[in-house]
Design a protein around this motif. Structure first.
Motif, PDB file in Angstrom:
ATOM      1  N   HIS A 120      70.974  48.982  88.727  1.00  0.00           N
ATOM      2  CA  HIS A 120      69.954  49.087  87.691  1.00  0.00           C
ATOM      3  C   HIS A 120      70.127  50.357  86.862  1.00  0.00           C
ATOM      4  O   HIS A 120      69.981  50.337  85.631  1.00  0.00           O
ATOM      5  N   ILE A 121      70.435  51.472  87.523  1.00  0.00           N
ATOM      6  CA  ILE A 121      70.619  52.728  86.794  1.00  0.00           C
ATOM      7  C   ILE A 121      71.786  52.608  85.815  1.00  0.00           C
ATOM      8  O   ILE A 121      71.700  53.044  84.656  1.00  0.00           O
ATOM      9  N   LEU A 122      72.883  52.003  86.257  1.00  0.00           N
ATOM     10  CA  LEU A 122      74.027  51.825  85.359  1.00  0.00           C
ATOM     11  C   LEU A 122      73.689  50.872  84.224  1.00  0.00           C
ATOM     12  O   LEU A 122      74.004  51.145  83.050  1.00  0.00           O
ATOM     13  N   ASN A 123      73.041  49.759  84.543  1.00  0.00           N
ATOM     14  CA  ASN A 123      72.685  48.802  83.488  1.00  0.00           C
ATOM     15  C   ASN A 123      71.725  49.410  82.471  1.00  0.00           C
ATOM     16  O   ASN A 123      71.868  49.205  81.252  1.00  0.00           O
ATOM     17  N   LEU A 124      70.725  50.142  82.956  1.00  0.00           N
ATOM     18  CA  LEU A 124      69.771  50.772  82.045  1.00  0.00           C
ATOM     19  C   LEU A 124      70.433  51.833  81.168  1.00  0.00           C
ATOM     20  O   LEU A 124      69.896  52.208  80.120  1.00  0.00           O
ATOM     21  N   SER A 125      71.585  52.313  81.604  1.00  0.00           N
ATOM     22  CA  SER A 125      72.319  53.339  80.847  1.00  0.00           C
ATOM     23  C   SER A 125      73.380  52.733  79.935  1.00  0.00           C
ATOM     24  O   SER A 125      74.087  53.472  79.240  1.00  0.00           O
ATOM     25  N   GLY A 126      73.520  51.404  79.959  1.00  0.00           N
ATOM     26  CA  GLY A 126      74.550  50.767  79.141  1.00  0.00           C
ATOM     27  C   GLY A 126      75.943  50.961  79.692  1.00  0.00           C
ATOM     28  O   GLY A 126      76.933  50.885  78.944  1.00  0.00           O
ATOM     29  N   ILE A 127      76.058  51.181  81.005  1.00  0.00           N
ATOM     30  CA  ILE A 127      77.345  51.431  81.654  1.00  0.00           C
ATOM     31  C   ILE A 127      77.704  50.209  82.501  1.00  0.00           C
ATOM     32  O   ILE A 127      76.918  49.800  83.356  1.00  0.00           O
ATOM     33  N   PRO A 128      78.862  49.596  82.285  1.00  0.00           N
ATOM     34  CA  PRO A 128      79.241  48.428  83.093  1.00  0.00           C
ATOM     35  C   PRO A 128      79.295  48.772  84.577  1.00  0.00           C
ATOM     36  O   PRO A 128      79.893  49.790  84.959  1.00  0.00           O
ATOM     37  N   PRO A 129      78.704  47.942  85.431  1.00  0.00           N
ATOM     38  CA  PRO A 129      78.698  48.260  86.866  1.00  0.00           C
ATOM     39  C   PRO A 129      80.084  48.208  87.520  1.00  0.00           C
ATOM     40  O   PRO A 129      80.367  48.982  88.429  1.00  0.00           O
ATOM     41  N   LEU A 130      80.949  47.291  87.069  1.00  0.00           N
ATOM     42  CA  LEU A 130      82.267  47.170  87.681  1.00  0.00           C
ATOM     43  C   LEU A 130      83.233  48.217  87.134  1.00  0.00           C
ATOM     44  O   LEU A 130      83.326  48.428  85.918  1.00  0.00           O
ATOM     45  N   ARG A 131      83.957  48.849  88.031  1.00  0.00           N
ATOM     46  CA  ARG A 131      84.892  49.901  87.640  1.00  0.00           C
ATOM     47  C   ARG A 131      85.938  49.388  86.642  1.00  0.00           C
ATOM     48  O   ARG A 131      86.304  50.083  85.689  1.00  0.00           O
ATOM     49  N   LYS A 132      86.406  48.172  86.844  1.00  0.00           N
ATOM     50  CA  LYS A 132      87.473  47.637  85.991  1.00  0.00           C
ATOM     51  C   LYS A 132      87.029  47.418  84.540  1.00  0.00           C
ATOM     52  O   LYS A 132      87.861  47.296  83.644  1.00  0.00           O
ATOM     53  N   ASP A 133      85.704  47.374  84.323  1.00  0.00           N
ATOM     54  CA  ASP A 133      85.184  47.140  82.969  1.00  0.00           C
ATOM     55  C   ASP A 133      84.862  48.433  82.218  1.00  0.00           C
ATOM     56  O   ASP A 133      84.393  48.384  81.082  1.00  0.00           O
ATOM     57  N   ARG A 134      85.088  49.568  82.851  1.00  0.00           N
ATOM     58  CA  ARG A 134      84.743  50.850  82.212  1.00  0.00           C
ATOM     59  C   ARG A 134      86.005  51.537  81.695  1.00  0.00           C
ATOM     60  O   ARG A 134      86.963  51.739  82.441  1.00  0.00           O
ATOM     61  N   GLY A 135      85.983  51.927  80.473  1.00  0.00           N
ATOM     62  CA  GLY A 135      87.108  52.670  79.908  1.00  0.00           C
ATOM     63  C   GLY A 135      86.843  54.158  79.929  1.00  0.00           C
ATOM     64  O   GLY A 135      85.924  54.652  80.590  1.00  0.00           O
ATOM     65  N   ASP A 136      87.637  54.894  79.157  1.00  0.00           N
ATOM     66  CA  ASP A 136      87.531  56.353  79.127  1.00  0.00           C
ATOM     67  C   ASP A 136      86.222  56.839  78.528  1.00  0.00           C
ATOM     68  O   ASP A 136      85.811  57.981  78.763  1.00  0.00           O
ATOM     69  N   LYS A 137      85.548  55.996  77.742  1.00  0.00           N
ATOM     70  CA  LYS A 137      84.340  56.482  77.063  1.00  0.00           C
ATOM     71  C   LYS A 137      83.137  56.575  77.992  1.00  0.00           C
ATOM     72  O   LYS A 137      82.128  57.192  77.647  1.00  0.00           O
TER      73      LYS A 137
END
Length: 589
Positions: A120-137
């Motif tokens: 929930h904290i990641l979703n509320l922050s607009g951060i993809p929960p899965l590591r593979k979906d997160r880039g450098d930004k």
């Protein structure tokens, strides 16, 4: 989101003081051009602001000149709904900046029932929960705390885990990041640091539900601070403007425990026991109280009376605290005959509730779990407390050990009745006995890591039997939720296939699972079904030769020692405490 937007949000939620920040002793540094690190406790502010790990690590990060440190906690449902409806991001307390603008989000993993909150904290922050979906930004997502000794249920979510005590690791990691800010390069070099577990490095192969092979990457070795006097104390603690669970100054006097209770995760992963010097502690207590204004001081450790110079510490603190009308409190107490004189000294201060932890009223089961305390010591301690004026005593028990019978449950009930009789005889109906019961959950890296979790119906029957024998107006019986213990047992010994289940459950509405009014087992059961994962697989007794999900985490305690302790348990034999005789567990050179 502007400051006015946040003020408008907080006017529409309950307990807005959870989110305003600005506590006494807060650090004030510029956000711009800094390495931005947000410590996150994935539960409500009242719990998180009480957590000793955050209270230690926050000032360490603040002391690093290039770092801007902040904190964030899991928002309650009302704020979650408002942020989602109005498409506004979750923010950190001190800066009120969105979490996505930080370089690091450091989650403290104290308990498995907070895992859905992380999503929930990641979703509320607009951060993809899965590591593979997160880039450098996106920020680097790192985890620390006791639950990292089995990081695998969160393996597809986190970038890295730190195994051990982070006081030395955090400055080292920040220094590495200063010189290498590209995420992939940083992670590659960070993987060479002591205590770092990079989940992306390990390939787990499965044969049906069974782990059949793990890649041969070197495991992560737990890191501990050997000289505790060199570890910083939280002398200028943050003082909240709202009530928190542990609303007091916390003075950590030691880490680790000598006694080796076979079910206790902390007793194994924080070995060996290390003490702080009394002179350091006494000076720190005075400075801490002066800087915070707390009216209560807690001597924190797994068992405070095990400190070899605890009498010296208490003798020095009692007159100081008494003159300031400050209460001295202790965590759950290790009961033995040597501790009795200290009770008298502490009783000179204002009396607070006191908790004794016999674990079970059955002497046979105490041998099984290696709880080395006799009935005579237990009852003499309780009698002394009652004679010294304590009118409320809390007893803590655990049900669900594999050899436990109804006779053992009845022995616990009889134990409570005897202490009740002592208290009523002295104080009449003013005496209160609070009996708290939890359910045994097998934990990794303990001698009971191979055990099965008890059948829920059998746990319900045992609670019913205990309750039937404890009907009395002076007794309050409370017990842990059965279904949440079921979930904890799954997550504590799970593998990385549970990452998808955690995400699915959170997306379906699971949150704040450690709070009884929020926990919904039906959501979790549906998530297991949706992901094709059988929860019963994680509750079973493990074969002694099978590969366990936490194989690549090395705490220093050898597998051979854990097996020998398990064998002694089933022979109902005790093993010596570390202070009595070295047990050759593998931790000490």
């Amino acid at each position: 989101m502007t400051g006015n937007d946040q003020q408008d949000l907080l006017r529409r939620v309950n307990h807005p003081g959870r989110y305003t920040g600005g506590e006494w002793n807060i650090s004030r540094k510029p956000f711009e051009n800094a390495i931005r690190f947000c410590l996150i406790f994935p539960d409500l502010y009242e719990l998180g602001a009480s957590n000793l790990s955050l209270r230690i690590l926050y000032p360490i990060l603040c002391s690093l000149p290039e770092v801007f440190a902040d904190r964030c906690f899991m928002p309650d449902l009302d704020l979650c709904l408002l942020l989602t409806a109005e498409k506004k991001p979750l923010f950190a307390l001190g800066s009120q900046k969105p979490l996505a603008e930080f370089d690091f989000l450091g989650f403290t993993l104290q308990h498995e029932l907070t895992y859905s909150n992380i999503i929930h904290i990641l979703n509320l922050s607009g951060i993809p929960p899965l590591r593979k979906d997160r880039g450098d930004k996106f920020p680097l997502i790192i985890g620390g705390g006791p639950s990292t000794v089995n990081p695998e249920p969160l393996a597809d979510i986190f970038d890295l885990f730190f195994i051990g005590e982070a006081e030395q690791f955090l400055p080292e990691m920040i220094e590495l990041y200063k010189n290498c800010r590209e995420k992939a390069a940083f992670l590659q070099k960070a993987g060479n640091l002591d205590g770092v577990y990079l989940p992306g490095r390990y390939n787990f192969e499965f044969q049906g539900p069974l782990i059949c092979k793990v890649s041969s990457e070197t495991g992560a070795k737990r890191v501990l601070i050997t000289d505790l006097d060199k570890a910083p104390l939280n002398l200028r603690d943050l003082v909240p403007y709202v009530s928190i669970v542990h609303d007091r100054a916390i003075l950590e006097i030691q880490r680790g425990c000598d006694f080796g209770c076979r079910f206790c995760l902390a007793g194994y992963i924080y070995r060996p026991r290390r003490e702080r010097d009394p002179a350091t502690l006494i000076s720190a207590a005075k400075e801490m109280l002066q800087a915070t204004g707390w009216e209560e001081l807690s001597l924190s450790s797994l068992s405070s009376f095990c400190h070899s110079r605890i009498t010296e510490i208490v003798d020095a603190l009692v007159p100081v605290l008494s003159s300031l009308q400050i209460t001295l409190s202790l965590p759950s107490l290790r009961i033995n005959s040597q501790s009795l004189p200290l009770f008298k000294k502490i009783s000179r201060l204002k009396k607070t509730g006191i908790t004794l932890v016999p674990e079970t009223g059955s002497a046979l089961l105490r041998r099984f779990i290696n709880k080395k305390v006799s009935d005579e010591e237990l009852f003499s301690t309780a009698q002394l407390l009652i004679n010294e004026g304590w009118q409320t005593i809390k007893l803590y028990f655990m049900l669900g050990f594999s050899p436990e019978t109804d006779e053992d449950v009845l022995a616990t009930a009889e134990f409570c009745r005897k202490i009740l009789e002592m208290g009523v005889r002295k104080h009449g109906n003013r005496f209160k006995l609070n009996v708290a019961v939890s359910h045994f959950v097998p934990k990794p890296h303990t001698p009971f890591q191979w055990e099965a979790f008890a059948n829920l119906d059998s746990l319900r029957a045992k609670i019913s039997l205990l309750s039937s024998r404890l009907h009395h107006k002076c007794i309050k019986l409370s017990y842990h939720d059965f279904e949440s213990s079921w979930l904890e047992a799954i997550l504590s010994r799970g593998d990385r296939r549970l990452s998808q289940v955690i995400i699915a459950a959170a997306l379906a509405g699971a949150r704040l699972d450690s709070w009884g009014d929020h926990f919904r087992s039906d959501i979790w059961r549906e998530a297991f079904d949706k992901c094709g994962v059988d929860p019963a697989w994680y509750l079973r007794e493990r074969n002694l030769d099978e590969i366990l999900p936490w194989e690549k985490v090395e705490t220093g305690v050898t597998r051979e020692f854990l097996l020998s302790e398990r064998n002694l348990a089933y022979q109902f034999q005790e093993s010596p405490s570390c202070g009595e005789k070295c047990s050759q567990c593998g931790v000490c050179p």
